[in-house]
Motif scaffolding. Structure first.
Motif, mmCIF file in Angstrom:
data_model
loop_
_atom_site.group_PDB
_atom_site.id
_atom_site.type_symbol
_atom_site.label_atom_id
_atom_site.label_comp_id
_atom_site.label_asym_id
_atom_site.label_seq_id
_atom_site.Cartn_x
_atom_site.Cartn_y
_atom_site.Cartn_z
ATOM 1 N N ASN A 18 28.725 5.870 46.680
ATOM 2 C CA ASN A 18 30.141 5.517 45.951
ATOM 3 C C ASN A 18 30.650 6.942 45.536
ATOM 4 O O ASN A 18 31.729 6.904 44.940
ATOM 5 C CB ASN A 18 29.938 4.768 44.675
ATOM 6 C CG ASN A 18 28.723 5.209 43.681
ATOM 7 O OD1 ASN A 18 28.554 6.516 43.816
ATOM 8 N ND2 ASN A 18 28.066 4.398 42.869
ATOM 9 N N VAL A 19 30.025 8.002 45.969
ATOM 10 C CA VAL A 19 30.590 9.273 45.670
ATOM 11 C C VAL A 19 31.923 9.548 46.379
ATOM 12 O O VAL A 19 32.751 10.308 46.092
ATOM 13 C CB VAL A 19 29.703 10.504 45.984
ATOM 14 C CG1 VAL A 19 29.215 10.713 47.585
ATOM 15 C CG2 VAL A 19 29.858 11.688 45.477
ATOM 16 N N GLY A 20 32.210 9.148 47.649
ATOM 17 C CA GLY A 20 33.345 9.168 48.367
ATOM 18 C C GLY A 20 34.785 8.806 47.795
ATOM 19 O O GLY A 20 35.665 9.207 47.800
ATOM 20 N N ASN A 21 34.587 7.755 46.914
ATOM 21 C CA ASN A 21 35.380 7.188 46.102
ATOM 22 C C ASN A 21 35.963 8.021 45.061
ATOM 23 O O ASN A 21 37.218 8.459 44.838
ATOM 24 C CB ASN A 21 35.120 5.718 45.411
ATOM 25 C CG ASN A 21 34.919 4.835 46.323
ATOM 26 O OD1 ASN A 21 35.502 4.672 47.430
ATOM 27 N ND2 ASN A 21 34.063 3.730 45.897
ATOM 28 N N VAL A 22 34.954 8.797 44.490
ATOM 29 C CA VAL A 22 35.285 10.025 43.426
ATOM 30 C C VAL A 22 35.990 11.146 43.968
ATOM 31 O O VAL A 22 37.067 11.609 43.635
ATOM 32 C CB VAL A 22 34.072 10.376 42.691
ATOM 33 C CG1 VAL A 22 34.217 11.090 41.516
ATOM 34 C CG2 VAL A 22 33.418 9.032 42.162
ATOM 35 N N GLU A 23 35.418 11.332 45.084
ATOM 36 C CA GLU A 23 35.907 12.618 45.885
ATOM 37 C C GLU A 23 37.466 12.185 46.197
ATOM 38 O O GLU A 23 38.339 13.395 46.070
ATOM 39 C CB GLU A 23 35.102 12.765 47.200
ATOM 40 C CG GLU A 23 35.674 13.942 48.129
ATOM 41 C CD GLU A 23 34.911 14.290 49.208
ATOM 42 O OE1 GLU A 23 35.329 15.184 50.027
ATOM 43 O OE2 GLU A 23 33.782 13.622 49.399
ATOM 44 N N GLU A 53 34.085 23.012 50.354
ATOM 45 C CA GLU A 53 34.625 23.470 51.775
ATOM 46 C C GLU A 53 34.675 22.221 52.647
ATOM 47 O O GLU A 53 35.742 22.162 53.445
ATOM 48 C CB GLU A 53 33.923 24.605 52.469
ATOM 49 C CG GLU A 53 33.833 25.729 51.589
ATOM 50 C CD GLU A 53 35.400 26.479 51.546
ATOM 51 O OE1 GLU A 53 35.939 26.423 52.292
ATOM 52 O OE2 GLU A 53 35.614 27.275 50.584
ATOM 53 N N GLY A 54 33.771 21.246 52.391
ATOM 54 C CA GLY A 54 33.847 20.223 53.346
ATOM 55 C C GLY A 54 34.109 19.192 52.395
ATOM 56 O O GLY A 54 34.950 18.870 51.363
ATOM 57 N N THR A 55 33.131 18.061 52.737
ATOM 58 C CA THR A 55 33.038 16.825 51.730
ATOM 59 C C THR A 55 31.840 16.991 50.775
ATOM 60 O O THR A 55 31.061 17.950 51.120
ATOM 61 C CB THR A 55 32.817 15.362 52.504
ATOM 62 O OG1 THR A 55 31.558 15.734 53.162
ATOM 63 C CG2 THR A 55 33.953 15.287 53.691
ATOM 64 N N TYR A 56 31.744 16.379 49.777
ATOM 65 C CA TYR A 56 30.850 16.557 48.992
ATOM 66 C C TYR A 56 29.695 16.175 49.484
ATOM 67 O O TYR A 56 28.311 16.764 49.072
ATOM 68 C CB TYR A 56 31.069 15.252 47.624
ATOM 69 C CG TYR A 56 32.222 15.828 46.824
ATOM 70 C CD1 TYR A 56 32.785 16.896 46.904
ATOM 71 C CD2 TYR A 56 32.626 14.835 45.808
ATOM 72 C CE1 TYR A 56 33.925 17.017 46.056
ATOM 73 C CE2 TYR A 56 33.799 15.137 45.036
ATOM 74 C CZ TYR A 56 34.338 15.938 45.078
ATOM 75 O OH TYR A 56 35.443 16.467 44.312
ATOM 76 N N LEU A 57 29.349 15.046 50.146
ATOM 77 C CA LEU A 57 28.123 14.663 51.042
ATOM 78 C C LEU A 57 27.924 15.867 51.898
ATOM 79 O O LEU A 57 26.539 15.889 52.328
ATOM 80 C CB LEU A 57 28.306 13.500 51.568
ATOM 81 C CG LEU A 57 28.492 12.119 50.511
ATOM 82 C CD1 LEU A 57 28.422 10.887 51.277
ATOM 83 C CD2 LEU A 57 27.110 12.182 49.596
ATOM 84 N N SER A 58 28.891 16.295 52.820
ATOM 85 C CA SER A 58 28.376 17.298 53.591
ATOM 86 C C SER A 58 27.727 18.473 53.105
ATOM 87 O O SER A 58 26.883 19.173 53.612
ATOM 88 C CB SER A 58 29.506 17.466 54.822
ATOM 89 O OG SER A 58 30.816 18.285 53.862
ATOM 90 N N GLU A 59 28.441 18.890 52.040
ATOM 91 C CA GLU A 59 28.023 20.058 51.379
ATOM 92 C C GLU A 59 26.393 19.894 50.580
ATOM 93 O O GLU A 59 25.677 20.724 50.770
ATOM 94 C CB GLU A 59 28.788 20.553 50.271
ATOM 95 C CG GLU A 59 28.654 21.704 49.354
ATOM 96 C CD GLU A 59 28.547 23.095 50.316
ATOM 97 O OE1 GLU A 59 28.401 24.101 49.707
ATOM 98 O OE2 GLU A 59 29.261 22.853 51.436
ATOM 99 N N PHE A 122 25.134 24.923 42.614
ATOM 100 C CA PHE A 122 24.778 23.520 42.688
ATOM 101 C C PHE A 122 26.083 22.835 42.204
ATOM 102 O O PHE A 122 26.317 21.408 42.183
ATOM 103 C CB PHE A 122 23.701 23.343 41.312
ATOM 104 C CG PHE A 122 22.690 23.745 41.791
ATOM 105 C CD1 PHE A 122 21.760 23.844 42.955
ATOM 106 C CD2 PHE A 122 22.126 24.933 40.950
ATOM 107 C CE1 PHE A 122 20.367 24.375 42.899
ATOM 108 C CE2 PHE A 122 20.874 25.636 41.010
ATOM 109 C CZ PHE A 122 20.151 25.311 42.247
ATOM 110 N N VAL A 123 27.082 23.587 42.027
ATOM 111 C CA VAL A 123 28.304 23.028 41.589
ATOM 112 C C VAL A 123 29.319 22.704 43.078
ATOM 113 O O VAL A 123 29.503 23.489 43.823
ATOM 114 C CB VAL A 123 29.461 23.673 40.740
ATOM 115 C CG1 VAL A 123 30.714 23.123 40.762
ATOM 116 C CG2 VAL A 123 28.476 24.032 39.434
ATOM 117 N N LEU A 124 29.559 21.358 43.467
ATOM 118 C CA LEU A 124 30.266 21.134 44.603
ATOM 119 C C LEU A 124 31.826 21.346 44.653
ATOM 120 O O LEU A 124 32.394 21.770 45.473
ATOM 121 C CB LEU A 124 30.155 19.821 44.742
ATOM 122 C CG LEU A 124 28.603 19.205 45.175
ATOM 123 C CD1 LEU A 124 28.509 17.836 45.424
ATOM 124 C CD2 LEU A 124 28.027 20.071 46.488
#
Length: 421
Positions: A18-23, A53-59, A122-124
Protein backbone atom coordinates in the motif's frame (compact mmCIF):
# COMPACT_ATOMS: atom_id res chain seq x y z
CA UNK A 1 -11.59 34.37 20.79
CA UNK A 2 -8.45 33.51 18.80
CA UNK A 3 -7.84 29.83 18.18
CA UNK A 4 -4.86 28.30 20.00
CA UNK A 5 -2.00 27.55 17.59
CA UNK A 6 -0.89 23.93 17.99
CA UNK A 7 1.74 21.85 16.21
CA UNK A 8 1.19 18.17 15.47
CA UNK A 9 3.20 15.26 14.14
CA UNK A 10 1.48 12.02 13.16
CA UNK A 11 3.19 8.76 12.22
CA UNK A 12 1.84 5.97 10.02
CA UNK A 13 3.45 2.75 8.78
CA UNK A 14 2.89 1.16 5.35
CA UNK A 15 3.49 -2.27 3.86
CA UNK A 16 4.95 -2.88 0.42
CA UNK A 17 1.44 -3.39 -0.99
CA UNK A 18 0.00 0.00 0.00
CA UNK A 19 2.96 2.37 -0.09
CA UNK A 20 2.24 3.11 -3.77
CA UNK A 21 -1.05 4.82 -2.92
CA UNK A 22 0.73 7.17 -0.53
CA UNK A 23 3.43 7.92 -3.09
CA UNK A 24 0.91 8.89 -5.76
CA UNK A 25 -0.77 11.28 -3.34
CA UNK A 26 2.37 12.84 -1.89
CA UNK A 27 4.19 13.23 -5.21
CA UNK A 28 1.01 14.39 -7.00
CA UNK A 29 1.03 11.55 -9.54
CA UNK A 30 -2.75 11.05 -9.47
CA UNK A 31 -5.14 12.42 -12.08
CA UNK A 32 -7.89 12.83 -9.50
CA UNK A 33 -7.80 13.05 -5.71
CA UNK A 34 -10.27 11.90 -3.11
CA UNK A 35 -9.46 15.14 -1.31
CA UNK A 36 -11.49 17.61 -3.36
CA UNK A 37 -9.52 20.55 -1.93
CA UNK A 38 -6.39 19.83 -3.99
CA UNK A 39 -5.89 22.63 -6.55
CA UNK A 40 -3.87 21.21 -9.45
CA UNK A 41 -2.85 24.68 -10.70
CA UNK A 42 -0.90 25.26 -7.47
CA UNK A 43 1.10 22.01 -7.46
CA UNK A 44 4.24 23.89 -8.54
CA UNK A 45 4.16 25.68 -5.17
CA UNK A 46 4.84 22.39 -3.36
CA UNK A 47 8.37 22.30 -1.90
CA UNK A 48 10.61 19.20 -1.90
CA UNK A 49 13.19 19.26 0.88
CA UNK A 50 14.24 15.87 -0.46
CA UNK A 51 12.99 14.37 -3.71
CA UNK A 52 12.95 10.63 -4.38
CA UNK A 53 14.89 9.85 -7.55
CA UNK A 54 12.82 6.78 -8.41
CA UNK A 55 9.85 5.27 -6.64
CA UNK A 56 9.72 4.74 -2.90
CA UNK A 57 10.02 0.96 -3.31
CA UNK A 58 12.83 1.11 -5.88
CA UNK A 59 14.83 3.36 -3.55
CA UNK A 60 14.08 1.00 -0.64
CA UNK A 61 15.35 -1.99 -2.67
CA UNK A 62 18.48 -0.06 -3.68
CA UNK A 63 19.32 0.64 -0.04
CA UNK A 64 18.88 -3.07 0.75
CA UNK A 65 21.15 -4.07 -2.14
CA UNK A 66 24.00 -1.73 -1.20
CA UNK A 67 23.81 -2.79 2.46
CA UNK A 68 22.66 0.54 3.91
CA UNK A 69 19.66 -1.18 5.49
CA UNK A 70 18.90 -4.80 6.33
CA UNK A 71 15.68 -6.79 6.10
CA UNK A 72 17.09 -9.43 8.44
CA UNK A 73 14.49 -11.18 10.58
CA UNK A 74 11.54 -9.33 9.02
CA UNK A 75 8.11 -10.83 9.58
CA UNK A 76 5.62 -11.55 6.81
CA UNK A 77 4.14 -8.44 5.10
CA UNK A 78 5.83 -5.95 7.44
CA UNK A 79 5.54 -2.17 7.52
CA UNK A 80 8.74 -1.21 5.73
CA UNK A 81 8.08 2.51 5.09
CA UNK A 82 6.74 5.10 7.52
CA UNK A 83 5.32 8.58 7.06
CA UNK A 84 5.50 11.50 9.44
CA UNK A 85 3.03 14.32 8.75
CA UNK A 86 3.80 17.68 10.35
CA UNK A 87 0.90 20.07 10.72
CA UNK A 88 -0.14 23.41 12.25
CA UNK A 89 -3.53 25.08 11.91
CA UNK A 90 -3.79 27.28 8.79
CA UNK A 91 -4.53 30.48 10.73
CA UNK A 92 -1.05 30.31 12.27
CA UNK A 93 0.64 30.73 8.89
CA UNK A 94 -1.90 33.28 7.62
CA UNK A 95 -1.09 35.61 10.51
CA UNK A 96 2.68 35.29 10.02
CA UNK A 97 3.38 35.64 6.32
CA UNK A 98 1.69 32.67 4.67
CA UNK A 99 3.67 30.67 2.12
CA UNK A 100 7.18 32.00 2.84
CA UNK A 101 6.78 31.57 6.60
CA UNK A 102 5.45 28.02 6.09
CA UNK A 103 8.52 27.09 4.01
CA UNK A 104 10.84 28.23 6.78
CA UNK A 105 8.82 26.46 9.48
CA UNK A 106 8.71 23.13 7.66
CA UNK A 107 12.38 23.33 6.71
CA UNK A 108 13.05 23.32 10.46
CA UNK A 109 10.53 20.49 10.90
CA UNK A 110 12.37 18.50 8.19
CA UNK A 111 15.61 18.70 10.19
CA UNK A 112 13.71 17.19 13.12
CA UNK A 113 12.41 14.40 10.87
CA UNK A 114 15.94 13.60 9.66
CA UNK A 115 17.10 13.24 13.26
CA UNK A 116 14.12 11.00 14.10
CA UNK A 117 14.82 8.81 11.07
CA UNK A 118 18.46 8.39 12.09
CA UNK A 119 19.94 10.22 9.12
CA UNK A 120 19.00 11.69 5.76
CA UNK A 121 20.02 8.49 3.96
CA UNK A 122 16.93 6.82 5.43
CA UNK A 123 14.57 9.57 4.21
CA UNK A 124 12.92 8.70 0.88
CA UNK A 125 11.00 11.92 0.31
CA UNK A 126 10.03 15.12 2.10
CA UNK A 127 7.49 17.45 0.46
CA UNK A 128 5.55 20.42 1.80
CA UNK A 129 2.07 20.61 0.25
CA UNK A 130 0.87 24.12 -0.55
CA UNK A 131 -1.91 23.21 -2.99
CA UNK A 132 -4.69 22.05 -0.64
CA UNK A 133 -7.35 24.73 -0.08
CA UNK A 134 -8.70 25.20 3.43
CA UNK A 135 -12.38 25.39 2.55
CA UNK A 136 -13.70 26.47 5.96
CA UNK A 137 -11.16 29.27 6.50
CA UNK A 138 -11.48 30.45 2.88
CA UNK A 139 -15.24 30.83 3.31
CA UNK A 140 -14.74 32.59 6.63
CA UNK A 141 -12.18 35.12 5.32
CA UNK A 142 -13.69 35.51 1.83
CA UNK A 143 -10.44 34.63 0.03
CA UNK A 144 -8.44 31.53 -0.84
CA UNK A 145 -6.43 30.14 2.08
CA UNK A 146 -4.21 27.07 1.70
CA UNK A 147 -3.34 24.45 4.30
CA UNK A 148 0.44 24.02 4.49
CA UNK A 149 1.74 20.71 5.87
CA UNK A 150 4.77 18.43 5.46
CA UNK A 151 4.91 14.74 4.40
CA UNK A 152 8.15 12.91 5.24
CA UNK A 153 8.53 9.31 3.98
CA UNK A 154 11.33 7.37 5.64
CA UNK A 155 12.48 3.84 6.41
CA UNK A 156 12.13 2.86 10.10
CA UNK A 157 15.49 1.39 11.14
CA UNK A 158 17.03 0.40 14.46
CA UNK A 159 20.50 -0.83 15.36
CA UNK A 160 20.31 -4.63 15.56
CA UNK A 161 23.07 -6.96 16.75
CA UNK A 162 23.52 -10.18 14.79
CA UNK A 163 25.25 -12.78 16.95
CA UNK A 164 27.11 -15.95 16.08
CA UNK A 165 24.94 -19.05 16.46
CA UNK A 166 25.86 -22.56 17.57
CA UNK A 167 26.47 -23.42 13.93
CA UNK A 168 29.69 -21.42 14.09
CA UNK A 169 32.77 -23.61 13.86
CA UNK A 170 34.56 -21.59 16.51
CA UNK A 171 32.85 -22.27 19.87
CA UNK A 172 34.40 -19.14 21.38
CA UNK A 173 32.43 -16.93 18.96
CA UNK A 174 29.00 -18.39 19.80
CA UNK A 175 26.76 -15.70 21.29
CA UNK A 176 29.13 -12.87 20.46
CA UNK A 177 28.23 -9.98 18.17
CA UNK A 178 28.83 -10.86 14.57
CA UNK A 179 27.64 -7.56 13.07
CA UNK A 180 25.54 -4.48 13.83
CA UNK A 181 23.08 -3.65 11.06
CA UNK A 182 20.40 -1.04 10.39
CA UNK A 183 17.43 -3.35 10.68
CA UNK A 184 14.12 -2.35 9.12
CA UNK A 185 11.56 -2.64 11.93
CA UNK A 186 8.57 -0.41 12.48
CA UNK A 187 7.53 -2.22 15.67
CA UNK A 188 10.94 -1.74 17.31
CA UNK A 189 11.26 1.83 16.08
CA UNK A 190 7.96 2.83 17.68
CA UNK A 191 7.59 0.46 20.61
CA UNK A 192 6.10 1.75 23.86
CA UNK A 193 8.02 1.30 27.11
CA UNK A 194 7.11 0.71 30.73
CA UNK A 195 8.48 3.47 32.95
CA UNK A 196 8.55 3.89 36.71
CA UNK A 197 7.13 7.21 37.96
CA UNK A 198 8.45 9.20 40.92
CA UNK A 199 5.80 7.66 43.16
CA UNK A 200 7.00 4.17 42.25
CA UNK A 201 4.02 3.31 40.05
CA UNK A 202 4.51 1.86 36.58
CA UNK A 203 2.88 3.27 33.50
CA UNK A 204 3.12 2.95 29.72
CA UNK A 205 5.15 5.60 27.89
CA UNK A 206 3.61 5.71 24.42
CA UNK A 207 6.12 6.26 21.64
CA UNK A 208 3.88 8.64 19.68
CA UNK A 209 3.27 10.75 22.78
CA UNK A 210 7.03 11.05 23.24
CA UNK A 211 7.34 11.95 19.54
CA UNK A 212 4.88 14.81 20.05
CA UNK A 213 6.86 16.03 23.04
CA UNK A 214 10.16 15.98 21.15
CA UNK A 215 8.70 17.79 18.14
CA UNK A 216 7.21 20.58 20.25
CA UNK A 217 10.51 21.04 22.07
CA UNK A 218 12.31 21.19 18.71
CA UNK A 219 9.85 23.82 17.48
CA UNK A 220 10.36 25.98 20.58
CA UNK A 221 14.16 25.62 20.37
CA UNK A 222 13.98 26.73 16.72
CA UNK A 223 12.38 30.01 17.83
CA UNK A 224 8.67 29.30 17.31
CA UNK A 225 7.71 30.01 20.90
CA UNK A 226 4.18 31.11 20.00
CA UNK A 227 2.94 27.62 19.07
CA UNK A 228 1.76 25.06 21.61
CA UNK A 229 2.03 21.28 21.70
CA UNK A 230 -0.81 19.24 20.24
CA UNK A 231 -3.34 18.33 22.91
CA UNK A 232 -2.03 15.52 25.08
CA UNK A 233 -3.93 12.31 24.54
CA UNK A 234 -5.57 13.66 21.37
CA UNK A 235 -6.24 11.55 18.29
CA UNK A 236 -3.37 13.29 16.50
CA UNK A 237 -0.99 11.17 18.61
CA UNK A 238 -2.55 7.79 17.99
CA UNK A 239 -4.86 7.79 14.96
CA UNK A 240 -4.02 7.14 11.34
CA UNK A 241 -4.07 10.06 8.92
CA UNK A 242 -7.43 8.96 7.51
CA UNK A 243 -9.02 8.59 10.95
CA UNK A 244 -7.73 12.00 11.98
CA UNK A 245 -9.21 13.64 8.88
CA UNK A 246 -12.55 11.88 9.51
CA UNK A 247 -12.62 13.29 13.03
CA UNK A 248 -11.77 16.79 11.74
CA UNK A 249 -14.56 16.56 9.13
CA UNK A 250 -16.99 15.36 11.81
CA UNK A 251 -16.20 18.36 13.99
CA UNK A 252 -16.54 20.72 11.04
CA UNK A 253 -19.89 19.16 10.08
CA UNK A 254 -21.19 19.62 13.62
CA UNK A 255 -20.08 23.25 13.62
CA UNK A 256 -21.75 23.82 10.24
CA UNK A 257 -25.00 22.29 11.45
CA UNK A 258 -24.92 24.56 14.49
CA UNK A 259 -24.37 27.60 12.24
CA UNK A 260 -27.31 26.56 10.06
CA UNK A 261 -29.59 26.22 13.09
CA UNK A 262 -28.48 29.62 14.36
CA UNK A 263 -29.12 31.16 10.93
CA UNK A 264 -32.60 29.60 10.79
CA UNK A 265 -33.40 30.96 14.26
CA UNK A 266 -32.14 34.42 13.27
CA UNK A 267 -34.24 34.31 10.09
CA UNK A 268 -37.32 33.49 12.14
CA UNK A 269 -36.67 36.40 14.50
CA UNK A 270 -36.15 38.84 11.60
CA UNK A 271 -39.35 37.66 9.90
CA UNK A 272 -41.25 38.27 13.13
CA UNK A 273 -39.82 41.79 13.38
CA UNK A 274 -40.74 42.51 9.74
CA UNK A 275 -44.34 41.39 10.37
CA UNK A 276 -44.52 43.67 13.42
CA UNK A 277 -43.16 46.59 11.38
CA UNK A 278 -45.78 45.97 8.65
CA UNK A 279 -48.56 46.10 11.26
CA UNK A 280 -47.19 49.34 12.67
CA UNK A 281 -47.00 50.92 9.22
CA UNK A 282 -50.60 49.84 8.46
CA UNK A 283 -51.82 51.46 11.71
CA UNK A 284 -49.95 54.66 10.88
CA UNK A 285 -51.45 54.70 7.37
CA UNK A 286 -54.97 54.40 8.87
CA UNK A 287 -54.36 57.35 11.18
CA UNK A 288 -52.89 59.35 8.33
CA UNK A 289 -56.04 58.75 6.25
CA UNK A 290 -58.19 60.25 9.02
CA UNK A 291 -55.94 63.28 9.22
CA UNK A 292 -56.16 63.76 5.46
CA UNK A 293 -59.97 63.75 5.71
CA UNK A 294 -59.78 66.53 8.27
CA UNK A 295 -57.51 68.52 5.94
CA UNK A 296 -60.08 68.09 3.12
CA UNK A 297 -62.84 69.53 5.32
CA UNK A 298 -60.70 72.56 6.07
CA UNK A 299 -60.06 73.08 2.35
CA UNK A 300 -63.85 72.88 1.68
CA UNK A 301 -64.52 75.64 4.22
CA UNK A 302 -61.90 77.83 2.54
CA UNK A 303 -63.71 77.61 -0.84
CA UNK A 304 -67.21 78.54 0.38
CA UNK A 305 -68.25 82.09 -0.76
CA UNK A 306 -65.82 82.43 -3.65
CA UNK A 307 -68.66 83.65 -5.89
CA UNK A 308 -69.14 87.47 -5.99
CA UNK A 309 -71.55 89.85 -7.79
CA UNK A 310 -70.62 92.81 -10.00
CA UNK A 311 -70.23 94.98 -6.92
CA UNK A 312 -67.74 92.55 -5.36
CA UNK A 313 -70.09 91.33 -2.69
CA UNK A 314 -70.04 87.66 -1.66
CA UNK A 315 -72.96 85.72 -3.03
CA UNK A 316 -74.30 82.88 -0.84
CA UNK A 317 -77.33 80.75 -1.07
CA UNK A 318 -79.39 80.22 2.05
CA UNK A 319 -78.11 76.66 2.28
CA UNK A 320 -74.48 77.78 1.92
CA UNK A 321 -74.99 80.47 4.53
CA UNK A 322 -76.42 77.98 7.01
CA UNK A 323 -73.62 75.52 6.28
CA UNK A 324 -71.03 78.23 6.66
CA UNK A 325 -72.54 79.33 9.95
CA UNK A 326 -72.53 75.77 11.24
CA UNK A 327 -68.97 75.05 10.07
CA UNK A 328 -67.75 78.38 11.49
CA UNK A 329 -69.10 77.45 14.91
CA UNK A 330 -67.57 74.00 14.68
CA UNK A 331 -64.32 75.50 13.35
CA UNK A 332 -63.99 77.92 16.26
CA UNK A 333 -64.55 75.07 18.70
CA UNK A 334 -62.27 72.71 16.81
CA UNK A 335 -59.47 75.13 15.97
CA UNK A 336 -57.31 73.91 18.81
CA UNK A 337 -58.10 70.29 17.98
CA UNK A 338 -57.16 70.89 14.34
CA UNK A 339 -53.77 72.20 15.36
CA UNK A 340 -53.32 69.18 17.61
CA UNK A 341 -54.28 66.86 14.80
CA UNK A 342 -51.88 68.55 12.42
CA UNK A 343 -49.10 68.05 14.94
CA UNK A 344 -50.07 64.39 15.27
CA UNK A 345 -50.01 64.05 11.47
CA UNK A 346 -46.45 65.34 11.44
CA UNK A 347 -45.45 62.94 14.22
CA UNK A 348 -47.20 60.08 12.45
CA UNK A 349 -45.30 60.83 9.24
CA UNK A 350 -42.02 60.79 11.16
CA UNK A 351 -42.97 57.53 12.92
CA UNK A 352 -43.93 56.00 9.60
CA UNK A 353 -40.59 56.97 8.03
CA UNK A 354 -38.68 55.47 10.96
CA UNK A 355 -40.74 52.28 10.81
CA UNK A 356 -40.13 51.95 7.07
CA UNK A 357 -36.39 52.48 7.55
CA UNK A 358 -36.31 49.88 10.33
CA UNK A 359 -38.27 47.45 8.16
CA UNK A 360 -35.80 47.97 5.29
CA UNK A 361 -32.89 47.29 7.66
CA UNK A 362 -34.52 44.08 8.88
CA UNK A 363 -35.22 42.99 5.31
CA UNK A 364 -31.58 43.53 4.36
CA UNK A 365 -30.45 41.47 7.36
CA UNK A 366 -33.00 38.83 6.45
CA UNK A 367 -31.76 38.56 2.87
CA UNK A 368 -28.14 38.39 4.07
CA UNK A 369 -28.90 35.59 6.52
CA UNK A 370 -31.05 33.83 3.94
CA UNK A 371 -28.15 33.92 1.44
CA UNK A 372 -25.76 32.40 4.00
CA UNK A 373 -28.14 29.64 5.05
CA UNK A 374 -29.54 28.85 1.57
CA UNK A 375 -26.71 26.50 0.39
CA UNK A 376 -27.14 24.29 3.46
CA UNK A 377 -30.94 24.35 3.23
CA UNK A 378 -30.81 23.58 -0.50
CA UNK A 379 -28.55 20.57 0.08
CA UNK A 380 -30.88 19.24 2.75
CA UNK A 381 -33.92 19.91 0.58
CA UNK A 382 -32.51 18.48 -2.67
CA UNK A 383 -30.72 15.44 -1.26
CA UNK A 384 -31.91 14.77 2.29
CA UNK A 385 -31.24 11.06 1.99
CA UNK A 386 -27.63 11.58 0.90
CA UNK A 387 -27.06 14.01 3.76
CA UNK A 388 -28.52 11.52 6.20
CA UNK A 389 -26.40 8.67 4.80
CA UNK A 390 -23.25 10.81 4.97
CA UNK A 391 -23.94 11.70 8.59
CA UNK A 392 -24.71 8.06 9.43
CA UNK A 393 -21.43 6.95 7.86
CA UNK A 394 -19.40 9.54 9.76
CA UNK A 395 -21.04 8.59 13.06
CA UNK A 396 -20.54 4.88 12.31
CA UNK A 397 -16.84 5.43 11.78
CA UNK A 398 -16.72 7.50 14.95
CA UNK A 399 -18.40 4.71 16.96
CA UNK A 400 -15.99 2.12 15.56
CA UNK A 401 -13.11 4.38 16.49
CA UNK A 402 -14.43 4.72 20.04
CA UNK A 403 -14.73 0.91 20.33
CA UNK A 404 -11.14 0.50 19.18
CA UNK A 405 -9.99 3.08 21.74
CA UNK A 406 -11.85 1.28 24.52
CA UNK A 407 -10.32 -2.06 23.51
CA UNK A 408 -6.90 -0.44 23.41
CA UNK A 409 -7.36 1.08 26.89
CA UNK A 410 -8.63 -2.24 28.25
CA UNK A 411 -5.63 -4.11 26.84
CA UNK A 412 -3.32 -1.46 28.30
CA UNK A 413 -4.89 -1.82 31.74
CA UNK A 414 -4.56 -5.61 31.52
CA UNK A 415 -0.89 -5.37 30.60
CA UNK A 416 -0.29 -2.86 33.43
CA UNK A 417 -2.04 -5.15 35.90
CA UNK A 418 0.01 -8.16 34.84
CA UNK A 419 3.24 -6.13 35.13
CA UNK A 420 2.26 -4.85 38.59
CA UNK A 421 1.70 -8.43 39.79
Amino acid sequence: MQKIDRCFVRNQGYTRSNVGNVERHNERKNQHYGNGDVVAERTHYNVHFKKCEGTYLSEFDRLVEDGTISTWNLKRDPKIVCEMIFDVNSEYFERRGGYEFAKKFYEDAYRFAVAEAGGEEFVLSAVMHADERNKALSEQLGRDVYHYHLHVMYIPVVDAEIRWTKRCKDPELVGKVKAVVKQVSNSKKWKSDIVVCDDGKKQIAYSYTALQDRFHQHVVDAGYTDVERGERGSSAEHLSVLDFKIQQDTQRLAATQEQVQQAIGELSRKQSKIATADKLIAAKDKKLAKHKTADADISFVDTIGDRRDVFGRVVLTNEEAKSLQKLAKEGVAARGEIHALQFKVMRSNNDCSRAEKERDDWQRQYHSLNAKARPYLDVERVAPERVRLALDEVMRQHRELERERQQHRQQTRQRSSSLAR
